[in-house]
Design a protein around this motif. Sequence first.
Motif, mmCIF file in Angstrom:
data_model
loop_
_atom_site.group_PDB
_atom_site.id
_atom_site.type_symbol
_atom_site.label_atom_id
_atom_site.label_comp_id
_atom_site.label_asym_id
_atom_site.label_seq_id
_atom_site.Cartn_x
_atom_site.Cartn_y
_atom_site.Cartn_z
ATOM 1 N N PRO A 91 29.822 17.598 42.917
ATOM 2 C CA PRO A 91 28.383 17.380 42.731
ATOM 3 C C PRO A 91 27.872 16.268 43.653
ATOM 4 N N ARG B 219 29.172 10.481 30.864
ATOM 5 C CA ARG B 219 30.111 10.655 31.976
ATOM 6 C C ARG B 219 29.354 10.784 33.290
ATOM 7 N N LYS C 151 32.011 23.789 31.817
ATOM 8 C CA LYS C 151 32.524 23.448 30.493
ATOM 9 C C LYS C 151 31.380 23.092 29.549
ATOM 10 N N SER C 152 30.437 22.282 30.016
ATOM 11 C CA SER C 152 29.323 21.880 29.158
ATOM 12 C C SER C 152 28.480 23.083 28.760
ATOM 13 N N PRO D 291 24.594 27.258 35.832
ATOM 14 C CA PRO D 291 25.155 25.968 36.271
ATOM 15 C C PRO D 291 25.074 25.869 37.790
ATOM 16 N N ASP E 244 18.269 24.357 29.820
ATOM 17 C CA ASP E 244 18.622 25.663 30.361
ATOM 18 C C ASP E 244 19.104 26.591 29.253
ATOM 19 N N TYR F 94 35.865 10.525 38.935
ATOM 20 C CA TYR F 94 35.491 11.937 38.792
ATOM 21 C C TYR F 94 36.742 12.793 38.614
ATOM 22 N N ILE G 154 20.975 20.674 31.148
ATOM 23 C CA ILE G 154 21.861 21.704 30.609
ATOM 24 C C ILE G 154 21.297 22.206 29.282
ATOM 25 N N GLU H 125 27.007 23.326 39.338
ATOM 26 C CA GLU H 125 28.221 22.638 39.753
ATOM 27 C C GLU H 125 29.385 23.151 38.916
ATOM 28 N N VAL H 126 30.563 23.142 39.557
ATOM 29 C CA VAL H 126 31.745 23.631 38.859
ATOM 30 C C VAL H 126 32.010 22.800 37.602
ATOM 31 N N SER H 127 31.740 21.486 37.681
ATOM 32 C CA SER H 127 32.054 20.619 36.548
ATOM 33 C C SER H 127 31.128 20.859 35.366
ATOM 34 N N GLN H 128 30.073 21.659 35.557
ATOM 35 C CA GLN H 128 29.153 21.906 34.446
ATOM 36 C C GLN H 128 29.540 23.121 33.604
ATOM 37 N N GLY I 142 33.197 21.782 45.891
ATOM 38 C CA GLY I 142 31.970 21.829 45.116
ATOM 39 C C GLY I 142 31.783 20.562 44.310
ATOM 40 N N VAL J 168 28.538 14.066 27.824
ATOM 41 C CA VAL J 168 28.131 14.561 29.146
ATOM 42 C C VAL J 168 27.191 13.541 29.797
ATOM 43 N N GLN K 82 38.621 19.838 43.417
ATOM 44 C CA GLN K 82 38.117 21.203 43.546
ATOM 45 C C GLN K 82 36.888 21.146 44.443
ATOM 46 N N ILE L 137 36.898 13.631 34.777
ATOM 47 C CA ILE L 137 36.122 14.847 34.531
ATOM 48 C C ILE L 137 36.901 16.108 34.875
ATOM 49 N N ILE L 138 37.344 16.213 36.132
ATOM 50 C CA ILE L 138 37.767 17.535 36.584
ATOM 51 C C ILE L 138 39.284 17.706 36.543
#
Lengths: 375, 444
Positions: free
Chosen positions: B339, B120, A103-104, A96, B377, B326, B374, A98-101, B337, B117, B335, B330-331
């Motif tokens: 995006p 969002r 979870k995904s 990942p 990956d 955001y 994602i 980014e921190v927000s990724q 970092g 995902v 925090q 989302i978070i």
Amino acid sequence: MDRRTFIRGSGIAGIAALAGCTGGPTEGSGSNDSENGNGTGDGDGDGSSGSAEVSANVGVVYATGGLGDGSFNDQAQQGIQQAESELNISYNDAQPDEVSQFKSFQQQFAQSTNPDYDLVCCIGFLQKSALAENAPDYPDQNFMIVDEVVEEPNVASYVFGEEEGSFLVGQLAGLLTTREFSAGSGSTNPDRASVGFVGGVEGSLIGKFEAGFIAGVARANADAEVQSTYVGDFNDPAGGKEAALAMYNSGADIVYHAAGNTGTGVFEAAQEAGRFAIGVDQDQSKTKSNYADVILASMVKRVDTAVYTSVENVVNGEFDGGNVTTLGLEQDGVEVVYGQQLGGQISGDVKSEIKASQQAIIDGEISVPADPANV
Amino acid sequence: MSGDDRSGGARRRGRAALERLVRASAAERVFISTAALVLSMAVGVVIVLAAGRMTTCGEAAAVYFGVGFCYDPFAVYDSLFLGALGNPINPLFRPLEGQFAPPFRRGWSPLNGQMAVTLRETTILVFTGLSVAVAFRAGIFNIGTQGQLVVGALATALAALYASPLVAGLVGTLVLIPFGLLVGALSGGLYGAIPGALKAYADANEVITTIMLNFVATGVALYLVAGPFKDPASAANETVSLPGYAIFPPVVFEPRDDFSVLALLFGVALVGGVYYLLEHTAFGYDIRTSGIQPEAAEYGGVDAERTVVSSMAISGALGGLGGAVYVLMIIGNYQTGIPAYGFDGITVSILAGNNPLGVGFAAFLFGVLKSGSIVVDVNTGAPPQLVGVLRGLIILFVAMPEFFRLLGRRVVAIEPERPVATDGGRPGDGGDDAGAEAGGEVDE
């Protein structure tokens, strides 16, 4: 040149170059006919036949920064690669950015049915909150997290006994500060028993380093003075240099840092002052080889051990969900690695004394405090 | 000389192509974008194959023409696009081979986690894309949406956190979310107004000031979150998490998906709102004319300074809203970092031709690419860097025609298709061209 000739020529050259590349698959390519096409794996027969050969499938979600960071993630990859070759597992990793990724990525591994992952390794403390939310949603999925604790029955948490390793480097510093010792670009001032500690951001984690270090120094020399300071940042080499220079100028021989990249400034200061420093997390005389002439030793955190141990547990059917495993000296989670350049010049009796303390800590004869307030 | 002739011919051809691009109809533009997408994938396939020959791997992921490759480009693109939607296609559905099973995979629902995902990411990019589009339409290059988003996110996280003990439950949701959005919009708007005012009253180049203010925002936010507002229980640099009732309710999706249809609807409503503002209000007319021809706008009675400041404030408010969503969707806290939504917003806006209505589609394309990465990956062996290259190619190819179109509108004089008789002292077509040619000769 004619346009058509050019296109034809470059096409042929391109294909030739493509075919001539030295890489590509190393094994015969006959065995993978069934792999193409059925990505979603609805047929239950052929999906499992591939995984029958390996003892476990492991997914790895690295910390942000990804592979090639020369630190945390690369070490974790070492652990999983060791498990792959020794335990006959198959692994798949993801990076990942980014921190927000987090979870995904964790969900992707947890949901996957082809292969069905037996363990998902979450590297780094930043994944804690994502994992704390995901773990109850996937109660049948085993997770592990490094460097943090998530209290869920399907999460095995691995933390390190940083204070134990710090104790040993503290003892090393305490022993050397009163000796006549000169190596590389540094030398000690035997008249004053004084050493230093530079921390990154004050908190319970870095507190463990400080507490162990102070206790170790006291073990070696009860009269030695420990100057201790926090820079307030893990990525402030200038601040680290300033703090360390102040310590060297007021008599410290050896400064130990637990401050990430801020520690680079500590090494610079040591070179400038002609004194010594002690590295952290990895063998910094290797990773920061410019400063190998002042780095006596490093207190290494073995992230690879954490990953390997967790995979080994899963393979043996002993997944320790809900438990917190502290990897100290006994479990090879932390260790002292002497500097590449200077390590050979540290006398044998110092090393043997440290070895004795290591055994004493493992045997429980020395108990190392984890909080600077309890030293 | 013949060399000059040739360069003159090339110049004329380039000019003609630009003019053609500027005049392209909406349907033509959609066709150009689709063709660019296909072309980028064709180039991408070659790159993936080449990369698959340059690395070494245990077994081949794909075999073409008897040669094994480490990465299968078709699996990569399959994961990138269909993976982002949760793999909707039934593997038995192969119309080309005469098998007409139901096209959608059993168990697939549009409300799956990966779709969440995608949507969002789309939602946040709608806000940042709109933010950039408004500024661009006013002729201001707002590179600072990222900073405005950071400020909006931090302000929302802190304001909602300190207001949350005052209310609770459903009332809490109804009060805190609008409150959080308002705080985000106000703080982002104020932060956007700073470079606006600097440009309007001190003639400071907004590209420089907005870029610099991005660093200021990120740095100050880091200081605040690492220091005074840090969650003492966490090792990371983050604020205390907001209570559950301060988060966007997940209406039809699972709570773990961190996505709310309400936020997306809010974004879509804003798309309509910004379109209406720009195209159908007097203020929007001021913005657009200032963007096209500032001197003419001022001559026509537009207060140039005020328009610059207020369009930057609107742009910043939209960026700040993105940050608020955001945090609230989302978070769940601030925090470090964050995006790079703000920078992606620039590309989204250019992709959409700075048209608010296009921003929605461009943001969705971006959302698919981010979410699909994602899946790639996790499911294929292709490294994320390679996927980044493919993403970049797609965006580059799709955005370039639009980029040249925007550029062309500045370079090529927008002349009506048919000569208009009533345009007074304007020189005829031939004279204009000759003048341009003469100018060109002088340049050389």
